[in-house]
Design a protein around this motif. Structure first.
Motif, PDB file in Angstrom:
ATOM      1  N   ASN A   1      29.386 -50.908  -9.810  1.00 22.17           N
ATOM      2  CA  ASN A   1      28.363 -51.915  -9.222  1.00 22.17           C
ATOM      3  C   ASN A   1      28.829 -53.234 -10.229  1.00 22.17           C
ATOM      4  OD1 ASN A   1      27.195 -51.378 -11.929  1.00 22.17           O
ATOM      5  ND2 ASN A   1      25.642 -50.182 -10.913  1.00 22.17           N
TER       6      ASN A   1
ATOM      7  N   ASP B   1      39.462 -50.026  -4.002  1.00 21.55           N
ATOM      8  CA  ASP B   1      38.669 -49.302  -3.155  1.00 21.55           C
ATOM      9  C   ASP B   1      38.285 -48.028  -3.672  1.00 21.55           C
ATOM     10  OD1 ASP B   1      36.964 -49.651  -0.659  1.00 21.55           O
ATOM     11  OD2 ASP B   1      38.191 -47.957   0.012  1.00 21.55           O
ATOM     12  N   GLU B   2      39.147 -47.314  -3.843  1.00 21.80           N
ATOM     13  CA  GLU B   2      39.102 -45.800  -4.156  1.00 21.80           C
ATOM     14  C   GLU B   2      38.243 -45.744  -5.747  1.00 21.80           C
ATOM     15  OE1 GLU B   2      41.649 -41.779  -5.294  1.00 21.80           O
ATOM     16  OE2 GLU B   2      42.649 -43.331  -4.505  1.00 21.80           O
TER      17      GLU B   2
ATOM     18  N   GLN C   1      31.472 -45.139  -8.758  1.00 24.94           N
ATOM     19  CA  GLN C   1      30.271 -45.969  -8.283  1.00 24.94           C
ATOM     20  C   GLN C   1      30.193 -47.233  -9.210  1.00 24.94           C
ATOM     21  OE1 GLN C   1      27.315 -42.767  -9.042  1.00 24.94           O
ATOM     22  NE2 GLN C   1      27.343 -42.095  -6.683  1.00 24.94           N
TER      23      GLN C   1
ATOM     24  N   ARG D   1      30.016 -56.887  -1.158  1.00 30.29           N
ATOM     25  CA  ARG D   1      29.896 -55.333  -1.431  1.00 30.29           C
ATOM     26  C   ARG D   1      28.793 -54.855  -1.928  1.00 30.29           C
ATOM     27  NH1 ARG D   1      35.222 -51.832  -1.234  1.00 30.29           N
ATOM     28  NH2 ARG D   1      34.285 -49.730  -1.835  1.00 30.29           N
TER      29      ARG D   1
ATOM     30  N   ILE E   1      36.263 -47.920  -6.825  1.00 28.82           N
ATOM     31  CA  ILE E   1      34.827 -48.340  -6.896  1.00 28.82           C
ATOM     32  C   ILE E   1      34.221 -47.178  -6.222  1.00 28.82           C
ATOM     33  CG2 ILE E   1      33.321 -49.720  -5.500  1.00 28.82           C
ATOM     34  CD1 ILE E   1      35.522 -51.954  -5.720  1.00 28.82           C
ATOM     35  N   GLN E   2      34.603 -46.424  -5.231  1.00 19.20           N
ATOM     36  CA  GLN E   2      33.927 -45.309  -4.567  1.00 19.20           C
ATOM     37  C   GLN E   2      33.730 -44.258  -5.640  1.00 19.20           C
ATOM     38  OE1 GLN E   2      34.685 -44.488  -0.585  1.00 19.20           O
ATOM     39  NE2 GLN E   2      36.091 -46.266  -0.625  1.00 19.20           N
ATOM     40  N   LYS E   3      34.831 -43.735  -6.118  1.00 22.63           N
ATOM     41  CA  LYS E   3      34.903 -42.689  -7.040  1.00 22.63           C
ATOM     42  C   LYS E   3      34.038 -42.794  -8.290  1.00 22.63           C
ATOM     43  CE  LYS E   3      38.011 -39.621  -9.658  1.00 22.63           C
ATOM     44  NZ  LYS E   3      39.323 -39.472 -10.096  1.00 22.63           N
TER      45      LYS E   3
END
Length: 555
Positions: free
Chosen positions: A151, A142-143, A149, A172, A145-147
């Motif tokens: 896709n 999760d971290e 970006q 997602r 993917i967010q850090k």
């Protein structure tokens, strides 16, 4: 008595709490090499997809609760590194302090679980490549993917975790490619049943590549990855999830000289004792006895592991419980808007074992069709000539697991297809039909065994002697225009009696309809008029599932 337990998830945590309920005076120490105990393995993909919002929801039982409520000495980040069976001593390493120390035990319970399989693939340890085993793995994904970006993602492996991760990453908003080395996803199902899931996955925008494996992983300067596949193609993506199955954690058992079983799992007897009578083992690391074949098997499911934990707690204290040692493999998976469930052995497994078996397909509705919202369930059942149920599979949008749960219960208590005929199940139009899907399986299987419904199967059609056979589709003409089996003539069921003269009594008659119900009626009519006749089990719907072939890449 001093009991040490290695592993704090399903089997280990269950054993610890049951031990305390049985014995208030026992000294119980629970070691877990990770940071968390009793976490929801099966819920991890749904945190990635946002269905589970809070990470705390994944932690079923916090260590503090076990310490206070059950007076269990819980030691997380504490890995048992060695067992000395003769001295009844274990060696532990505290990963927070780096300290190593020993503990004695009277009885030892091993619940180390199973670890994700990792193959010898170049680049497998690069950043952005993940496995999914525990809460930390999930939070790291999760971290990341967010850090970064991210896709796009490649998921390697079409088992439970792979399919669930592909679904949740797609939900997602990511571009997802699901790569599976065999010709189908979800190994507990046979391919024609899995084809329903293939269609669903593709319709939801996942790029599905079957018969394809990962051969190489490379990192780019922008932190993206290049995934080389065995079909010589490449995929550029932001991350990779490896979900290519699990293997029993047997390191401690091997080091202690304990005997191993199928798939290098830990061998245990019916009371979960290893080859050392003071050391027990439960969970994904052990082999169980398959309830259908009677052979040792690996069944990595939470239900059996929890039951094993309860049993081993009693056995450590001198009882002789076997609950959880025999397993039937009841399982269910959500695949976007569909549900797939199964129990027992599938046809691939039965064919390999050379066991004599029969099968039936039905496509009933989830509840009474006159009540709004009924959806179709595709079902397959395998059974022995004496009526013993060997396995069942079902795929549909609702009430799927209910049908398999009922069949699993009948199997557990030694029931047969004749018992399915007689089951009295809850009926009201919003919930079921008066003839439930389970009843329908029983009716069709019993008719086959009694000789009342001779059947043939879709995969047999190419081998049928065309010159001495007649294929008849008893569907309506508009239905036949939508598709039928090769070389079939159309005689609608309601016209059949008046058109018997069109059929050569010296030839075999092979009947089909849409799902097999009208075919059954037609078969009964023709049998009583002296024809040698067979009904296509599951009808044209099953024929299409059997004969659907997915290309290696589906955009």
């Amino acid at each position: 008595m001093k009991i040490c337990i290695v592993g704090g998830v399903a089997g280990g945590a269950g054993a610890a709490t049951k031990l305390r309920r049985l014995d208030e005076q026992a000294e119980i120490i629970l070691f877990e090499k990770g940071e968390d105990i009793s976490y929801a393995n099966c819920g991890l993909p749904y945190y990635i997809g946002g269905e589970i919002k809070q990470k705390e929801a994944l932690l079923v039982t916090p260590p503090a609760l076990l310490r206070k409520r059950f007076r269990i000495d819980v030691r997380t980040s504490s890995e048992v590194t060695q067992i000395h069976p003769q001295e009844k001593v274990i060696q532990i390493r505290n990963h927070l302090t780096g300290e190593s120390y020993t503990e004695t035990y009277d009885k030892l319970v091993l619940s180390p679980g199973a670890s994700p399989k990792k193959f010898s693939i170049e680049g497998i340890d690069l950043p952005g490549i993940f496995t999914v085993r525990n809460v930390r793995n999930t939070l790291e994904i999760d971290e990341y993917i967010q850090k970064n970006q991210v896709n796009s993602c490649v998921v390697a492996g079409g088992g439970f975790i792979g399919v669930e991760m592909a679904e949740n990453l797609r939900l997602r908003g990511m571009e997802v490619t699901l790569v599976e080395f065999t010709n189908q996803i979800m190994a507990p199902l046979d391919r024609e049943m899995a084809n329903i899931l293939h269609q669903e996955i593709i319709s939801k925008g996942v790029n599905l590549k079957l018969g394809t494996g990962v051969s190489k992983l490379e990192s780019q300067s922008d932190h993206s990855l290049i995934v080389s596949l065995t079909d010589q193609s490449q995929i550029h993506c932001g991350m990779v999830v490896l979900a290519m199955g699990v293997t029993p954690e047997n390191g401690l058992a091997q080091q202690a000289g304990l005997k191993l079983s199928v798939g290098n799992s830990i061998q245990v007897n019916e009371f979960f004792q290893t080859s050392n009578p003071d050391i027990y083992a439960v969970g994904d690391a052990i082999a169980v006895t398959h309830g259908v074949s009677g052979e040792e098997a690996l069944i990595s499911l939470a239900g059996p592991a929890n039951r094993q934990g309860r049993s081993v707690a009693a056995n450590v204290l001198g009882q002789h419980q076997t609950n959880g040692k025999i397993a039937y493999g009841s399982s269910v998976v959500k695949v976007f808007d569909l549900i797939a469930a199964s129990v027992g052995l599938n046809e691939k497994q039965l064919a390999k074992s050379n066991q004599n078996y029969l099968k039936t397909y039905v496509h009933p509705f989830s509840h009474a069709t006159y009540y709004p919202g009924a959806t179709q369930i595709s079902m397959k059942m395998l059974f022995a000539p004496d009526g013993k149920i060997l396995g069942a599979q079902a795929v549909g949008a609702e009430n799927v697991e209910k049908q398999i749960d009922v069949i699993a219960t009948v199997m557990k208590f030694g029931g047969t297809v004749y018992d399915l005929e007689e089951l009295e199940l809850c009926y009201a139009p919003p919930f079921n039909s008066a003839k439930s899907p389970v009843n329908m399986l029983g009716f069709t299987a019993a008719n086959i065994l009694k000789g009342e419904m001779p059947v043939f199967y879709a995969e047999q059609i190419p081998q049928i002697d065309q010159e001495n056979s007649i294929f008849v589709d008893v569907s309506t003409p508009p239905e036949v225009l939508m598709g039928t089996i090769p070389n079939a003539i159309n005689i609608p069921l309601d016209e059949l009696r008046e058109r018997l003269s069109e059929l050569d009594p010296n030839k075999k008659i092979y009947v089909t309809c849409r799902v097999g119900l009208r075919g059954n009626i037609a078969t009964r009519i023709l049998l009583q008029h002296g024809f040698d006749v067979y009904n296509l089990s599951g009808g044209y719907k099953t024929y299409r599932l059997v004969n659907t072939t997915f290309s290696q890449e589906n955009p």
